[in-house]
Enzyme design. Structure first.
Site, mmCIF file in Angstrom:
data_model
loop_
_atom_site.group_PDB
_atom_site.id
_atom_site.type_symbol
_atom_site.label_atom_id
_atom_site.label_comp_id
_atom_site.label_asym_id
_atom_site.label_seq_id
_atom_site.Cartn_x
_atom_site.Cartn_y
_atom_site.Cartn_z
ATOM 1 N N ASP A 7 -5.889 6.505 -0.689
ATOM 2 C CA ASP A 7 -5.725 6.670 0.754
ATOM 3 C C ASP A 7 -6.957 6.046 1.392
ATOM 4 O O ASP A 7 -8.017 6.671 1.447
ATOM 5 C CB ASP A 7 -5.617 8.161 1.097
ATOM 6 C CG ASP A 7 -5.410 8.384 2.582
ATOM 7 O OD1 ASP A 7 -4.593 7.658 3.183
ATOM 8 O OD2 ASP A 7 -6.078 9.275 3.146
ATOM 9 N N GLU A 68 -2.015 3.056 0.464
ATOM 10 C CA GLU A 68 -1.289 3.226 1.727
ATOM 11 C C GLU A 68 -1.313 1.923 2.506
ATOM 12 O O GLU A 68 -2.367 1.313 2.690
ATOM 13 C CB GLU A 68 -1.912 4.344 2.563
ATOM 14 C CG GLU A 68 -1.139 4.611 3.848
ATOM 15 C CD GLU A 68 -1.720 5.766 4.628
ATOM 16 O OE1 GLU A 68 -2.423 5.496 5.621
ATOM 17 O OE2 GLU A 68 -1.477 6.922 4.241
ATOM 18 N N ASP A 141 -7.457 13.709 2.792
ATOM 19 C CA ASP A 141 -7.428 12.362 2.203
ATOM 20 C C ASP A 141 -7.121 12.435 0.705
ATOM 21 O O ASP A 141 -6.443 11.568 0.156
ATOM 22 C CB ASP A 141 -8.781 11.656 2.413
ATOM 23 C CG ASP A 141 -9.257 11.741 3.845
ATOM 24 O OD1 ASP A 141 -9.011 10.806 4.607
ATOM 25 O OD2 ASP A 141 -9.859 12.770 4.194
#
Length: 198
Positions: A7, A68, A141
């Site tokens: 992330d 991501e 996160d």
């Protein structure tokens, strides 16, 4: 299949390793956050992110890296830092010949919770349940990184079939690809519902 989920972020870059196959219980191998000081020079922060990700690649030797996909936000400064950290993660994986997959936030949310509009608390709760953890990983996160890895494990079989079928398609490729994408989405949704009820 062992997947490192990333992330991306400059201040906090979530990382998490999940192992397993679609349709079966998954196993967490590690979760954490690579941090950099907000007041440090940009180049040094990117080096710190690179070193952190390299340590995770060394320790866990993932077969895939799921990152991501960066999307535009109102805060250009934030999205630039996210994009830079994302590029560092992809570079680290590519340098080792590890395949990289990009997943949008809505794809990840839909795969893990069944809804592309789920909030961070819902994602954290489902990650906790799917990986049989005692509490949601902190900060968010870290939970998001695990969600990325889970998403990739569940979506990879359908994506592989989609790519193989697309390669074999002739002139009617657009129509056939659309049907394959619908089938892949249905498969991913089915795998997610199986995982949530496991």
């Amino acid at each position: 299949m062992r997947v490192l989920g990333v992330d991306p972020g400059l201040t906090r870059c979530g990382v998490g390793v999940v192992e397993g196959v679609a349709g079966r219980p998954l196993t967490i191998r590690g979760v954490g956050v690579v941090r950099t000081p907000a007041d440090a020079e940009l180049g040094l922060r990117l080096v710190a992110v690179e070193q952190g990700i390299e340590q995770w690649l060394d320790e866990y030797e993932p077969e895939y890296v799921a990152v991501e996909r960066v999307f535009s936000q109102h805060n250009v400064r934030t999205v630039m830092g996210t994009a830079q950290a994302s590029a560092v993660a992809m570079l680290c994986a590519a340098r080792r010949g590890i395949p990289v997959a990009l997943h949008t936030p809505s794809e990840v949310k839909a795969a893990v919770t069944g809804s592309g509009r789920a909030d961070k608390a819902q994602v954290g709760a489902m990650v906790t349940r799917l990986l049989r953890l005692s509490a949601p990983p902190k900060p968010a996160d870290a939970a998001d990184a695990l969600a990325l890895a889970i998403c990739h494990i569940w979506r990879a079989p359908a994506q592989n079939r989609l790519q193989q079928a697309a390669a074999a398609i002739g002139p009617d490729r657009a129509v056939a690809q659309n049907r394959l994408q619908q089938a892949a989405a249905a498969h991913a949704s089915h795998q997610a519902s199986k995982g949530r009820t496991a």
